[in-house]
Design a protein around this motif. Structure first.
Motif, PDB file in Angstrom:
ATOM      1  N   ASP A   1     123.921 142.747  39.939  1.00 41.57           N
ATOM      2  CA  ASP A   1     124.610 144.036  40.078  1.00 41.57           C
ATOM      3  C   ASP A   1     125.716 144.252  39.060  1.00 41.57           C
ATOM      4  O   ASP A   1     126.536 145.147  39.209  1.00 41.57           O
ATOM      5  N   GLY A   2     125.772 143.451  38.027  1.00 47.68           N
ATOM      6  CA  GLY A   2     126.824 143.620  37.043  1.00 47.68           C
ATOM      7  C   GLY A   2     126.876 142.460  36.067  1.00 47.68           C
ATOM      8  O   GLY A   2     125.846 142.031  35.548  1.00 47.68           O
ATOM      9  N   TYR A   3     128.086 141.933  35.875  1.00 46.45           N
ATOM     10  CA  TYR A   3     128.280 140.873  34.890  1.00 46.45           C
ATOM     11  C   TYR A   3     129.298 139.860  35.405  1.00 46.45           C
ATOM     12  O   TYR A   3     130.180 140.190  36.205  1.00 46.45           O
ATOM     13  N   VAL A   4     129.174 138.642  34.900  1.00 47.86           N
ATOM     14  CA  VAL A   4     130.121 137.585  35.211  1.00 47.86           C
ATOM     15  C   VAL A   4     130.495 136.882  33.912  1.00 47.86           C
ATOM     16  O   VAL A   4     129.685 136.779  32.993  1.00 47.86           O
ATOM     17  N   THR A   5     131.747 136.451  33.803  1.00 50.47           N
ATOM     18  CA  THR A   5     132.146 135.623  32.669  1.00 50.47           C
ATOM     19  C   THR A   5     131.997 134.160  33.074  1.00 50.47           C
ATOM     20  O   THR A   5     132.422 133.759  34.165  1.00 50.47           O
ATOM     21  N   VAL A   6     131.394 133.382  32.196  1.00 48.44           N
ATOM     22  CA  VAL A   6     131.158 131.962  32.444  1.00 48.44           C
ATOM     23  C   VAL A   6     131.778 131.169  31.304  1.00 48.44           C
ATOM     24  O   VAL A   6     131.507 131.451  30.130  1.00 48.44           O
ATOM     25  N   ALA A   7     132.605 130.172  31.649  1.00 50.58           N
ATOM     26  CA  ALA A   7     133.278 129.368  30.633  1.00 50.58           C
ATOM     27  C   ALA A   7     132.956 127.891  30.851  1.00 50.58           C
ATOM     28  O   ALA A   7     133.772 127.125  31.362  1.00 50.58           O
ATOM     29  N   ALA A   8     131.740 127.475  30.464  1.00 51.57           N
ATOM     30  CA  ALA A   8     131.343 126.067  30.538  1.00 51.57           C
ATOM     31  C   ALA A   8     131.428 125.484  29.132  1.00 51.57           C
ATOM     32  O   ALA A   8     130.411 125.221  28.482  1.00 51.57           O
TER      33      ALA A   8
ATOM     34  N   PRO B   1     134.776 127.460  35.636  1.00 55.94           N
ATOM     35  CA  PRO B   1     135.549 128.687  35.422  1.00 55.94           C
ATOM     36  C   PRO B   1     134.627 129.909  35.304  1.00 55.94           C
ATOM     37  O   PRO B   1     133.685 129.907  34.512  1.00 55.94           O
ATOM     38  N   ALA B   2     134.911 130.924  36.096  1.00 59.27           N
ATOM     39  CA  ALA B   2     134.098 132.145  36.092  1.00 59.27           C
ATOM     40  C   ALA B   2     134.909 133.283  36.677  1.00 59.27           C
ATOM     41  O   ALA B   2     135.895 133.065  37.382  1.00 59.27           O
ATOM     42  N   GLY B   3     134.500 134.506  36.368  1.00 56.54           N
ATOM     43  CA  GLY B   3     135.192 135.663  36.915  1.00 56.54           C
ATOM     44  C   GLY B   3     134.374 136.918  36.739  1.00 56.54           C
ATOM     45  O   GLY B   3     133.459 136.969  35.907  1.00 56.54           O
ATOM     46  N   PRO B   4     134.696 137.962  37.494  1.00 60.45           N
ATOM     47  CA  PRO B   4     133.997 139.242  37.343  1.00 60.45           C
ATOM     48  C   PRO B   4     134.569 140.044  36.174  1.00 60.45           C
ATOM     49  O   PRO B   4     135.642 139.738  35.652  1.00 60.45           O
ATOM     50  N   ILE B   5     133.846 141.088  35.755  1.00 66.62           N
ATOM     51  CA  ILE B   5     134.368 142.054  34.793  1.00 66.62           C
ATOM     52  C   ILE B   5     134.965 143.203  35.599  1.00 66.62           C
ATOM     53  O   ILE B   5     134.246 143.915  36.304  1.00 66.62           O
ATOM     54  N   LEU B   6     136.265 143.382  35.515  1.00 65.21           N
ATOM     55  CA  LEU B   6     136.946 144.412  36.285  1.00 65.21           C
ATOM     56  C   LEU B   6     137.409 145.535  35.368  1.00 65.21           C
ATOM     57  O   LEU B   6     137.850 145.277  34.249  1.00 65.21           O
ATOM     58  N   ASP B   7     137.321 146.773  35.852  1.00 63.41           N
ATOM     59  CA  ASP B   7     137.883 147.875  35.076  1.00 63.41           C
ATOM     60  C   ASP B   7     139.336 148.075  35.490  1.00 63.41           C
ATOM     61  O   ASP B   7     139.836 147.440  36.426  1.00 63.41           O
ATOM     62  N   TYR B   8     140.030 148.959  34.802  1.00 69.70           N
ATOM     63  CA  TYR B   8     141.465 149.089  35.031  1.00 69.70           C
ATOM     64  C   TYR B   8     141.797 149.709  36.382  1.00 69.70           C
ATOM     65  O   TYR B   8     142.864 149.436  36.946  1.00 69.70           O
ATOM     66  N   GLU B   9     140.907 150.530  36.919  1.00 74.61           N
ATOM     67  CA  GLU B   9     141.147 151.042  38.272  1.00 74.61           C
ATOM     68  C   GLU B   9     141.087 149.903  39.282  1.00 74.61           C
ATOM     69  O   GLU B   9     141.935 149.805  40.178  1.00 74.61           O
ATOM     70  N   GLN B  10     140.092 149.035  39.135  1.00 75.25           N
ATOM     71  CA  GLN B  10     139.978 147.897  40.046  1.00 75.25           C
ATOM     72  C   GLN B  10     141.188 146.980  39.934  1.00 75.25           C
ATOM     73  O   GLN B  10     141.675 146.453  40.938  1.00 75.25           O
ATOM     74  N   ILE B  11     141.686 146.796  38.731  1.00 72.91           N
ATOM     75  CA  ILE B  11     142.809 145.871  38.523  1.00 72.91           C
ATOM     76  C   ILE B  11     144.115 146.474  39.027  1.00 72.91           C
ATOM     77  O   ILE B  11     144.825 145.881  39.851  1.00 72.91           O
ATOM     78  N   LEU B  12     144.444 147.661  38.523  1.00 71.96           N
ATOM     79  CA  LEU B  12     145.773 148.212  38.753  1.00 71.96           C
ATOM     80  C   LEU B  12     145.916 148.941  40.082  1.00 71.96           C
ATOM     81  O   LEU B  12     147.026 149.132  40.578  1.00 71.96           O
ATOM     82  N   GLU B  13     144.794 149.345  40.669  1.00 70.21           N
ATOM     83  CA  GLU B  13     144.854 150.020  41.960  1.00 70.21           C
ATOM     84  C   GLU B  13     144.570 149.077  43.129  1.00 70.21           C
ATOM     85  O   GLU B  13     145.090 149.278  44.228  1.00 70.21           O
TER      86      GLU B  13
END
Length: 386
Positions: free
Chosen positions: A248-255, A318-330
Motif C-alpha cells: 500500500d505504499g513504500y518503506v525505507t530499509v537501511a540494511a 532500521p526501517a520507516g514509512p514515507i510520511l508527507d508533511y500533513e502526516q508529520i506536522l498534523e
C-alpha cells in the motif's frame, strides 16, 4: 537531561540583519532563536521581498513564508540610499556585535554598509556575507538562486531516478545550508572575539553549501575517477539502503552492513538470499541492486507498510514509512514530542504555528520570544535611542 533554564544562549548579542528572502533570514533566525537581538533592516514600503511572495488567505499583508523565516526579530525601515537612512544605520551599527548581509557582491560597498565601513564604526564587529557564489571567483557576479546553485554544485546531477531527467532536491538545500553554515561561522568568529577582542569578516555561498554536502559524491569521484550518477533513493556505498515498495505504499530499509542484511533476510523469510553469490557481499549487492530490490518488493507486495515497518523494527532492522508533511506536522506524535511544532500569537494573524528549533539545549533552550515583526514595527523603539 535538562536543567532549569538560564538566560538565552546569545542574550546580549545584537545582530543587524540586512538580508532578504531565505538564506540570510534563516541564518539570523537561528541566531534569534538562541537569544540574539536581531534587528531586521528593511526598505521602506516594500520590506523583505518574501513579505509579499505568496498570495495567502491571511488577515495581514505578510506572507506565510515571511512568518516562517523571521520570528524573534525586530524590524526597522531604512532607506540606505539616503543620507538619513545611512546615518541611522551607522548609529545602529555602533552597537552591533554582528552584521549579516546577502546582497550581490559589491552592492553593500556601493551602499556604504560593507565590512570596511562598519569596522570603522565598530572595530570588533563580526560581519558576514552570504551570496550565490561567493565574493570572488569566476562566478561571483552571477545571481544567487538555490536552483542554480544546486545545478552548478552537483546536487541536481545526482538527484532523480537512473536514466531519468535531472531533478533538484525537494528542499532548498543551498539556501538553508548556506544559512546554517553562516550561523555556525558567526558563532565561531564570536568565540574568537571573546578570546582575543578581534572581529572579522566571513562569507559563504549557496554554491559552497551544496558542494560541502557532497560528501559521498566527492568520495566516489576521488576514489573511482567516475562522476557519480543518479540512484533514485539508493545509497552510493551500501545496499539495500533505499525506498522499497509495499502493498500500500513504500518503506525505507537501511540494511547497510552484514549483520543487518542477515537480519533483514531472516525477518522476511528470505534466508536463502544470504547464500546467493549475487548478494554475498555489500559490493555484490550494489552490483546486483536492481535484482535485489525486485526480490524484496516481490516479498513485500502482500504486506502493508505498517506491517513491514513493525516486522523489521522487531527484528532489529532500521526501517520507516514515507510520511508527507500533513502526516508529520498534523498527526505525528514524535514531531510534537520533540517540540518541532511551535505556536505564537501574532497581532494581526492571531494564533500561528511554525517549525520549532531543531537542537535541544539543556540550560539555554531556544524559544519563540517574538512574533515575526510587522514592517517597521520597531522604528520608534530602535531609531529613537539608536
Amino acid at each position: 537531561m535538562t536543567t532549569s533554564p538560564s538566560a538565552d544562549a546569545l542574550d546580549g548579542i545584537r545582530v543587524l540583519d540586512l538580508t532578504q528572502v531565505m538564506a540570510g533570514p534563516y541564518c539570523t533566525m537561528l541566531l534569534a532563536d538562541l537569544g540574539a537581538d536581531v534587528i531586521k533592516i528593511e526598505p521602506p514600503g516594500s520590506g523583505d521581498q518574501v513579505r509579499r511572495s505568496w498570495d495567502a488567505p491571511l488577515p495581514g499583508r505578510d506572507s506565510p513564508a515571511f512568518h516562517a523565516l523571521n520570528r524573534n526579530k525586530r524590524s526597522v525601515t531604512l532607506d540606505l540610499r539616503s543620507d538619513a537612512g545611512l546615518a541611522d544605520f551607522r548609529r545602529l551599527a555602533a552597537g552591533a556585535d554582528v552584521v549579516v548581509e546577502n546582497f550581490r557582491p559589491g552592492v553593500a560597498a556601493r551602499l556604504g554598509v560593507d565590512y570596511e565601513a562598519v569596522r570603522r564604526i565598530r572595530a570588533d564587529v563580526v560581519y558576514a556575507s552570504i551570496s550565490g557564489f561567493g565574493q570572488y571567483g569566476p562566478y561571483a557576479g552571477r545571481p544567487g538562486y538555490d536552483l542554480i546553485a544546486q545545478g552548478m554544485a552537483g546536487a541536481v546531477s545526482v538527484t532523480g531516478d537512473p536514466g531519468g531527467m535531472p531533478v533538484k532536491c525537494g528542499l532548498p538545500v543551498g539556501d538553508l545550508g548556506a544559512g546554517m553554515l553562516c550561523a555556525v561561522a558567526i558563532l565561531g568568529a564570536h568565540t574568537h572575539r571573546l578570546r582575543t577582542g578581534e572581529g572579522q569578516y566571513l562569507e559563504t555561498s549557496l554554491y559552497e553549501a551544496v558542494l560541502a554536502m557532497s560528501v559521498w559524491e566527492s568520495t566516489e569521484l576521488f576514489a573511482s575517477g567516475r562522476a557519480p550518477q543518479r540512484l533514485g533513493s539508493a545509497h552510493r556505498m551500501s545496499a539495500p539502503y533505499q525506498v522499497v515498495r509495499t502493498a500500500d505504499g513504500y518503506v525505507t530499509v537501511a540494511a547497510n552492513n552484514e549483520r543487518l542484511w542477515h537480519r533483514l533476510c531472516a525477518a522476511l523469510g528470505l534466508g536463502h538470499l544470504t547464500d546467493d553469490e549475487r548478494f554475498a557481499t555489500n559490493t555484490a549487492r550494489m552490483e546486483h541492486r536492481a535484482e535485489l530490490i525486485a526480490l524484496l518488493e516481490g516479498r513485500l507486495a502482500a504486506e502493508s507498510t505498517d506491517e513491514c515497518v513493525t516486522r523489521l523494527l522487531d527484528a532489529g532492522v532500521p526501517a520507516g514509512p514515507i510520511l508527507d508533511y500533513e502526516q508529520i506536522l498534523e498527526h505525528d506524535p514524535h514531531a510534537r514530542a520533540r517540540g518541532m511544532v511551535e505556536e505564537y500569537d501574532h497581532p494581526v494573524e492571531g494564533r500561528r504555528r511554525v517549525l520549532g528549533f531543531p537542537v535541544k539545549l539543556g540550560r539555554t533552550p531556544a524559544r519563540v520570544r517574538r512574533h515575526p515583526p510587522l514592517l517597521g514595527e520597531h522604528n520608534e523603539e530602535l531609531l529613537g535611542d539608536a
